[in-house]
Design an enzyme around this catalytic site. Structure first.
Site, PDB file in Angstrom:
ATOM      1  N   LYS A  52       0.843  -1.209   0.000  1.00 29.76           N
ATOM      2  CA  LYS A  52       0.000   0.000   0.000  1.00 29.76           C
ATOM      3  C   LYS A  52       0.871   1.250   0.000  1.00 29.76           C
ATOM      4  CE  LYS A  52      -3.827  -2.474   2.131  1.00 29.76           C
ATOM      5  NZ  LYS A  52      -4.640  -2.805   3.310  1.00 29.76           N
ATOM      6  N   GLN A  96      -4.962  -1.748   9.509  1.00 34.07           N
ATOM      7  CA  GLN A  96      -4.805  -3.061   8.890  1.00 34.07           C
ATOM      8  C   GLN A  96      -5.362  -4.156   9.801  1.00 34.07           C
ATOM      9  OE1 GLN A  96      -3.781  -3.495   5.753  1.00 34.07           O
ATOM     10  NE2 GLN A  96      -3.933  -5.716   5.819  1.00 34.07           N
ATOM     11  N   ASP A 119     -11.231   2.351   3.591  1.00 33.43           N
ATOM     12  CA  ASP A 119     -11.438   0.901   3.488  1.00 33.43           C
ATOM     13  C   ASP A 119     -12.913   0.564   3.258  1.00 33.43           C
ATOM     14  OD1 ASP A 119      -9.317  -0.889   3.530  1.00 33.43           O
ATOM     15  OD2 ASP A 119      -8.998  -0.676   5.692  1.00 33.43           O
TER      16      ASP A 119
END
Ligand code: GUN
Length: 295
Positions: A52, A96, A119
């Protein structure tokens, strides 16, 4: 059989995003800024987050990585989230997953300002997606839809079987595939560990989206000739011939299934790169104020 090249498509999209960012900066706007919180040292999470950060560089974004050890308290994480919520330079951020067991993932997700939730995991964004409002679509489902779009794979009126009902992939991708949209408009069946006659149901499918995390689960006898197969699995299996000691294996028995279908995603190089690119696109949308203009 045609291989769906997620790596190639993702490279094209990153170049498109980078061009847009260059224009924004040229026009005097700030660079999009994505922050990521990483807890602990899980190998998979480390790799995902490193990818990422690299993708941010390729897109011309600023990125910030905030790390905590496994024994971090929930309150410390909540404080870090609050700081990012209030930082005007940060357009979007992610935490995460998975998190250590002593931390409530749901509490963490709900602490993120939904306007920075790139997200797409916050219940507000999940809800908006499910009723077809503009939102941050969660990355893997959005990446799958983009692959179907770019390969012109028909979905309207087709039978789509989703294997797996996770909040991150199975549920949202089923929702998007049934949405009145293109790609979309499919007749969707979601199968899971309690499903009876799973093989028979799969054999009826024009499109199978496998997201169970069970290596090689989808075998040749479960696939209708000419079907499209989207493999979301990325399980690490031991491989002594690799320097790392493992390789990634999908949920599909690729070698035997590939010849039977019309389109198939490889693992790696299929859905994975698209997931990261969807996060980049959400970050760009956040920076542009395209989803929540009042932010
Ligand atoms: N863990 C596995 N996939 C994801 C993802 O898309 N986002 C986050 N934050 N964690 C994940």
């Amino acid at each position: 059989m045609q291989l769906i090249d997620g790596k190639k498509i993702s490279t094209e999209i990153k170049a498109e995003i980078a061009r847009t960012v260059a224009e924004m900066v040229e026009a005097g706007k700030k660079r999009p800024h994505l922050a990521a919180i990483l807890v602990g040292h899980d190998g998979g999470s480390e790799t995902y987050v490193a990818h990422k950060v690299k993708a941010c560089e390729e897109c011309g974004f600023k990125s910030t990585l905030i790390r905590f050890e496994d024994d971090v308290t929930e309150q410390t994480l909540l404080d870090a989230i609050e700081k990012l919520n209030n930082d005007p330079d940060v357009d979007g951020f992610i935490v995460q997953l998975p998190l250590p067991r002593h931390i409530s993932e749901q509490r963490i997700i709900e602490a993120i300002d939904y306007r920075k939730d790139v997200d797409g995991f916050h219940p507000i964004n999940v809800g908006r997606m499910s009723i077809g409002l503009p939102t941050f679509l969660s990355a893997t489902p959005a990446g799958i839809i983009e692959l179907l779009r770019r390969y012109d794979i028909p979905t309207r009126g087709k039978r789509c079987v989703v294997l797996g009902r996770s909040n991150i992939v199975g549920k949202p991708v089923a929702m998007l595939m049934m949405q009145k949209a293109q790609p979309g408009d499919a007749t969707v069946t979601v199968c899971h560990s309690a499903t009876e006659n799973l093989k028979e149901i799969c054999r009826e499918a024009d499109i199978i989206i496998a997201a169970l995390g069970s290596p090689g689960f989808v075998t040749e006898d479960m696939v209708k000739p000419g079907a499209t197969i989207i493999d979301v699995g990325t399980t690490r299996v031991p491989d002594s011939t690799r320097k790392s000691g493992f390789r990634l294996r999908g949920d599909v028995d690729f070698d035997n299934v590939a010849e039977k279908c019309s389109f198939i995603t490889p693992v790696p190089g299929g859905v994975g790169p698209m997931t990261i690119v969807s996060l980049m696109r959400n970050t760009l949308l956040a920076a542009q104020g395209a989803v929540y203009p009042e932010n």
